[in-house]
Design an enzyme around this catalytic site. Structure first.
Site, short mmCIF file in Angstrom:
data_model
loop_
_atom_site.label_atom_id
_atom_site.label_comp_id
_atom_site.label_asym_id
_atom_site.label_seq_id
_atom_site.Cartn_x
_atom_site.Cartn_y
_atom_site.Cartn_z
N LYS A 171 2.31 -7.55 -15.92
CA LYS A 171 2.78 -6.17 -15.60
C LYS A 171 3.44 -5.52 -16.76
O LYS A 171 4.17 -6.26 -17.48
CB LYS A 171 3.72 -6.18 -14.39
CG LYS A 171 3.47 -4.76 -13.61
CD LYS A 171 2.43 -4.96 -12.55
CE LYS A 171 2.08 -3.64 -11.51
NZ LYS A 171 1.37 -3.80 -10.76
N VAL A 200 -3.79 6.05 -3.55
CA VAL A 200 -4.60 4.82 -2.79
C VAL A 200 -4.21 5.29 -1.07
O VAL A 200 -4.86 5.26 -0.39
CB VAL A 200 -3.79 3.39 -2.89
CG1 VAL A 200 -4.45 2.42 -1.79
CG2 VAL A 200 -4.10 3.07 -4.41
N GLY A 209 3.36 7.01 2.43
CA GLY A 209 2.76 7.43 1.06
C GLY A 209 1.49 7.80 0.88
O GLY A 209 0.64 7.35 1.28
N ASP A 239 -1.75 1.93 -12.73
CA ASP A 239 -0.87 1.82 -11.69
C ASP A 239 -0.06 2.82 -11.44
O ASP A 239 -0.20 3.97 -11.78
CB ASP A 239 0.24 0.45 -12.25
CG ASP A 239 0.71 -0.27 -11.18
OD1 ASP A 239 0.17 -1.17 -10.53
OD2 ASP A 239 1.85 0.22 -10.81
N ALA A 280 3.65 3.30 -0.88
CA ALA A 280 4.17 3.80 -1.73
C ALA A 280 4.90 2.68 -2.57
O ALA A 280 4.38 1.63 -2.69
CB ALA A 280 5.26 4.82 -1.22
N ALA A 320 1.15 -0.95 -0.94
CA ALA A 320 2.34 -1.09 -1.66
C ALA A 320 2.74 -2.43 -2.34
O ALA A 320 2.68 -3.61 -1.54
CB ALA A 320 3.50 -0.50 -0.93
N ASN A 321 3.07 -2.76 -3.57
CA ASN A 321 3.35 -3.97 -4.08
C ASN A 321 4.92 -4.50 -3.69
O ASN A 321 5.77 -3.55 -3.74
CB ASN A 321 3.34 -3.96 -5.74
CG ASN A 321 1.52 -4.18 -5.96
OD1 ASN A 321 1.04 -4.77 -5.42
ND2 ASN A 321 1.14 -3.28 -6.88
N GLY A 355 -0.01 8.82 -2.19
CA GLY A 355 -0.60 8.76 -3.45
C GLY A 355 -1.78 8.46 -3.43
O GLY A 355 -2.53 8.86 -2.51
N LYS A 366 -1.55 -12.49 -6.33
CA LYS A 366 -2.46 -11.77 -6.00
C LYS A 366 -3.95 -12.06 -6.54
O LYS A 366 -4.80 -12.32 -5.68
CB LYS A 366 -2.31 -10.25 -6.49
CG LYS A 366 -3.34 -9.35 -5.93
CD LYS A 366 -2.85 -7.86 -6.69
CE LYS A 366 -1.79 -7.35 -6.24
NZ LYS A 366 -1.68 -5.73 -6.70
N1 PHE Z 1 -2.56 -1.70 -10.50
C1 PHE Z 1 -3.35 -2.20 -9.45
C2 PHE Z 1 -2.57 -3.57 -9.37
O1 PHE Z 1 -1.66 -4.06 -10.02
C3 PHE Z 1 -4.62 -2.38 -9.79
C4 PHE Z 1 -5.21 -2.91 -11.30
C5 PHE Z 1 -4.50 -3.58 -12.14
C6 PHE Z 1 -6.60 -2.66 -11.52
C7 PHE Z 1 -5.16 -4.04 -13.47
C8 PHE Z 1 -6.99 -3.16 -12.97
C9 PHE Z 1 -6.48 -3.75 -13.70
O2 PHE Z 1 -3.10 -4.62 -8.47
#
Ligand code: PHE
Length: 347
Positions: A73, A181, A177, A112, A234, A256-257, A179, A61
């Site tokens: 993470k 976002v 979803g 997150d 989601a 969604a990731n 939530g 990303k």
């Molecule tokens: N949780 C989101 C992501 O994983 C956004 C985010 C993460 C924002 C870390 C700032 C810092 O992309």
């Protein structure tokens, strides 16, 4: 599976007693960044798996977004009934803060699934490696509106590529979803005049559907609804060989990731003629905005412009994919990997 992560901290939170994982996938481009997820899992090892996969996705990303950051993470596995007691929640956050601080700046966190800017302020009591504290506490605030803004620019790019018109109003969407976002994206699509199907596992969200004039469906029928574009907003792992064969959409683009169960599922989507905009491209708005404001000290206008760049990046990836006859996922990964200095070979 080969082990590609630089370091992974797995511990039982000394205050909370809960499994806590901080995964640093890569710092090849700079400090690893990625949100802190607090949610429940069938088994703590599922939380570890999730942290490993989510942190690796953050590396891609950040690279695609052109950020000087790597991927990481944090995941905390909580009981299925969640944590409602404020003292217990605070104990979790202090455990997380200590684990992050022990990494000496290799990794910085943000909000997150299951965490908020207020939670980031609690982390900041014990570690400086935190983004997105509330604005009044000196941070860049809630990242979800910026993630949603990035999704909207990506949806324009997808509409342009698939239908030859970037406008959203003429299309039919299913937002999976509602939530933070997902709700922002659904509101934007409704305001643009789009035809909207929405769903959430939390049925109280039906109120938002009514407010937006959207059709409410249960999660399964929304996934298989006949729409132009599916917007997964989601949790991940929704596209599998089984679900892909039943989809009735022209394209998929959402925040969604880890939407795919396996990387090869991108090929199945491609074979079915469904355009899958890679999640790690579409969902970068939050991290782009937070780093623009807090790391590069840019203005709101500059940060917003950077988030809008997601649409251009995705358009370029979709063009490259069409020209070289590969999936958008493959084209996006090529772009990411070309930006990441080669890591030491793994054994
Ligand atoms: N949780 C989101 C992501 O994983 C956004 C985010 C993460 C924002 C870390 C700032 C810092 O992309």
């Amino acid at each position: 599976m080969p082990f590609h992560h630089e370091q992974v901290c797995v511990r039982r939170g000394p205050r909370s007693g809960l499994p806590l994982i901080v995964a640093v996938h890569s710092t090849a481009l700079g400090q690893a960044i990625g949100g802190c997820r607090i949610t429940s899992y069938p088994h703590w090892s599922d939380a570890l798996d999730d942290a490993l996969r989510l942190s690796a996705a953050m590396t891609d990303k950040c690279a695609v977004a052109g950020l000087p950051n790597g991927g990481g993470k944090t995941v905390v596995a909580v009981p299925p009934e969640g944590i409602t007691d404020p003292a217990a929640r605070r104990a979790i956050l202090l455990d997380v803060a200590d684990a992050i601080d022990a990494l000496d700046g290799a990794y910085v966190t943000g909000p997150d699934v299951g965490t908020s800017p207020e939670d980031m302020a609690v982390l900041a009591e014990r570690t400086p490696h935190v983004f997105c504290r509330p604005q009044q506490a000196g941070g860049s605030g809630d990242s979800s509106t910026h993630t949603a803004a990035g999704v909207v620019t990506a949806l324009h790019a997808v509409c342009d590529a698939v239908f030859g018109l970037p406008q959203l109003g003429a299309r039919r969407f299913a937002v999976l979803g509602l939530g933070r976002v997902g709700a922002h994206v659904a509101r934007h699509l409704a305001a643009a005049g789009a035809d909207l199907v929405v769903t959430d596992i939390d049925t109280t969200k039906r109120q938002l559907a009514d407010e937006l004039g959207a059709a409410w469906r249960d999660p399964d029928s929304a996934l298989y609804a006949e729409v132009d574009i599916l917007v997964p907003a989601a949790l991940g792992d929704i596209f599998t060989p089984g679900t892909v064969s039943r989809l009735r959409c022209a394209a998929i683009a959402g925040p969604a990731n880890n939407q795919l169960d396996e990387p090869d599922t991108a090929d199945l989507l491609h074979q079915r003629g469904i355009l899958w905009a890679p999640d790690f491209v579409v969902s970068a708005g939050g991290v782009i905005h937070a780093t623009a404001i807090e790391l590069h000290h840019e203005t709101t206008e500059q940060a917003t412009a950077r988030v809008r760049g997601i649409g251009d990046t995705l358009a370029r990836i979709l063009r490259d994919a069409a020209q070289t006859r590969v999936t958008p996922a493959a084209a996006a990964l090529t772009l990411a990997r070309n930006r990441i200095p080669r890591a030491a070979p793994t054994v």
